[in-house]
Design a protein around this motif. Structure first.
Motif, PDB file in Angstrom:
ATOM      1  N   HIS A 173       0.766  -1.156  -0.093  1.00 40.94           N
ATOM      2  CA  HIS A 173      -0.055  -0.006   0.066  1.00 40.94           C
ATOM      3  C   HIS A 173       0.876   1.306  -0.012  1.00 40.94           C
ATOM      4  O   HIS A 173       1.646   1.356   0.954  1.00 40.94           O
ATOM      5  CB  HIS A 173      -1.040  -0.127   1.272  1.00 40.94           C
ATOM      6  N   HIS A 175       2.159   5.069  -0.310  1.00 42.06           N
ATOM      7  CA  HIS A 175       1.890   6.798  -0.377  1.00 42.06           C
ATOM      8  C   HIS A 175       3.337   7.260  -0.888  1.00 42.06           C
ATOM      9  O   HIS A 175       4.338   6.554  -1.128  1.00 42.06           O
ATOM     10  CB  HIS A 175       1.710   7.309   1.083  1.00 42.06           C
ATOM     11  N   SER A 208      -2.381   4.778  -3.009  1.00 40.76           N
ATOM     12  CA  SER A 208      -3.453   5.751  -2.077  1.00 40.76           C
ATOM     13  C   SER A 208      -4.142   6.430  -2.835  1.00 40.76           C
ATOM     14  O   SER A 208      -3.477   7.307  -3.620  1.00 40.76           O
ATOM     15  CB  SER A 208      -2.555   6.252  -1.026  1.00 40.76           C
ATOM     16  N   ARG A 352      -3.288  -6.084   7.092  1.00 36.07           N
ATOM     17  CA  ARG A 352      -2.293  -5.214   6.488  1.00 36.07           C
ATOM     18  C   ARG A 352      -1.732  -4.661   7.845  1.00 36.07           C
ATOM     19  O   ARG A 352      -2.184  -4.252   9.057  1.00 36.07           O
ATOM     20  CB  ARG A 352      -3.012  -3.965   6.007  1.00 36.07           C
ATOM     21  N   GLU A 356       2.799   2.582   8.282  1.00 35.27           N
ATOM     22  CA  GLU A 356       1.838   3.798   7.902  1.00 35.27           C
ATOM     23  C   GLU A 356       0.940   3.784   9.178  1.00 35.27           C
ATOM     24  O   GLU A 356       0.574   4.922   9.737  1.00 35.27           O
ATOM     25  CB  GLU A 356       1.133   3.647   6.882  1.00 35.27           C
TER      26      GLU A 356
HETATM   27 ZN    ZN Z   1      -2.791   4.909   3.329  1.00 39.34          ZN
END
Ligand code: ZN
Ligand code: KMH
Length: 401
Positions: A173, A175, A208, A352, A356
């Motif tokens: 995931h 960013h 994202s 997950r 983050e």
């Molecule tokens: Zn995120």
């Protein structure tokens, strides 16, 4: 997973003087609840191995109606821990008349128990899919001041993705950040980071569209122009700590439309129960299409708390109005990350982990990047008797287009 039975105690159930029902009768109901849980989980009746606690808390009489809850607490390779509660919800009132009865408000807890059942591995008929582990390696909120292990450059992000893949992650995931750590959704930065990941590993990259608080929806959606395999969609506005995470309905519909047009697979971020209603509305408008993949993000101040009860409620809600082609995962924040990942895996979901959402591996011990957290989650999967999905297996499970 929970089941509920309701049963009226008749004069056949009365064993002692005064129409008193014996405790063994209540335990038989707990056994029935256990059997239903095992049938749902394993396709087998299994066996009750041992109770570790039983409490009889109030008398039960012929004429009482009992409500019995059975709940699956954890799943090992063959063991299934459960807890039970029986409550009196209706009672006869022979002191008033032959036929008088009343609702017991609030219900009276008459017995509680917990115990372990076993379904031998060769009797477990229902498939337990491999676990898809997602590593959220960058995020928008975590800072270098909080942890020196946060990757910021393309080189660091590529290497971190590779380590997470080796530890068991199938999905990254993603960013993006500027070199000084400022969050950015710049298409160019995402392109650079995706290239660095692709050069090193075969993971699924999920970009994202949440970005950071305060960014416009157009700004947040720039990575979609790169046609990633997966992208998140945030379906409702909410408090996000002291900030406001704004996802206006019209904007959410636009994001969903862009994701669909580009044939990207959406991961639906749900921070609260009502977000599932928002997802249902998108589905009804044809803006989401099966297979659906949900991420239950638990413990954000402003969203639902990170508790097994909240998680199970959200999982149960998926039974209503969503297509059968669906998968769900859990991302919990802070100290809840690992225990909630473990619970999700035991319940048959995906998980997950990563910097983050949480920077600690143990209390007071910083995780040296996201890979040690992935490794911990992979251990939970193995302990629950589930395999860990490779990126290609995850692509199949998620029905990636
Ligand atoms: Zn995120
Ligand atoms: N940074 C949060 C405000 C997502 O990636 O889609 C939003 C977020 C969700 O991280």
């Amino acid at each position: 997973m929970r089941v509920r039975l309701r049963l009226r105690m008749s004069s056949h159930d009365a064993h002692y003087g005064g129409g008193l029902v014996d405790g063994a009768r209540v335990l038989a109901l707990f056994g029935d609840a256990a059997t239903e849980l095992l049938a749902r989980l394993d396709g087998d009746e299994g066996l009750f191995r041992a109770y570790d606690a039983i409490e009889f808390l109030a008398p039960v009489f012929a004429g009482d109606t009992l409500e019995v809850d059975g709940e699956l607490v954890s799943i090992g390779k063959s063991s299934r821990k459960m807890r039970f509660e029986a409550r009196k919800v209706l009672r006869a009132r022979p002191d008033v008349s032959d036929t008088a009865a009343e609702v017991v408000t609030p219900p009276v807890v008459v017995a509680r128990a917990s115990g372990t059942c076993v379904t031998p591995a060769d009797k477990q008929r229902l498939p337990r899919p491999p676990v898809i582990l997602t590593a959220a390696i960058v995020g928008a909120e975590t800072t270098r001041a909080q942890t020196p292990h946060l990757p910021l450059t393309a080189e660091e992000i590529g290497e971190e993705a590779r380590r997470c893949r080796e530890a068991g992650a199938a999905v990254i995931h993603l960013h993006a950040r500027e070199p000084d750590g400022t969050p950015t959704q710049s298409r160019a930065r995402f392109a650079e980071f995706i290239e660095a990941i692709r050069a090193r590993t075969d993971v699924i990259v999920q970009t994202s569209t949440g970005g950071a608080i305060g960014m416009s929806i157009e700004e947040r959606c720039q990575p979609l122009e790169l046609g990633p395999e997966m992208a998140t969609i945030n379906v409702a506005s909410m408090n996000f700590g002291d900030d406001l995470f704004v996802n206006k309905r019209s904007d959410v519909e636009q994001v969903a439309g862009w994701i669909r047009e580009r044939r990207i697979s959406a991961e639906i971020e749900c921070y609260d129960l009502g977000h599932l209603d928002a997802a249902r509305a998108l589905l009804a408008k044809g803006l989401l299409a099966p297979p659906l993949h949900f991420q239950f993000v638990l413990g954000v101040p402003g969203g639902v708390g990170a508790t097994p009860r909240a998680m199970e409620l959200m999982v149960a809600e998926l039974e209503h109005g969503f297509p059968a082609e669906r998968t769900w995962a859990v991302a919990a924040v802070g100290r809840h990350q690992l225990p909630m990942a473990e619970h999700a895996i035991r319940l048959g979901g995906h998980a997950r982990v990563g910097l983050e959402d949480n920077i600690y591996l143990d209390k007071g011990v910083l995780s040296q990047g996201s890979a040690p957290l992935v490794e911990r989650a992979a251990g939970f999967a193995r302990a629950a008797g589930r395999e860990i999905a490779t990126p290609d297996v995850a692509r199949k499970l998620l029905g990636l287009r």
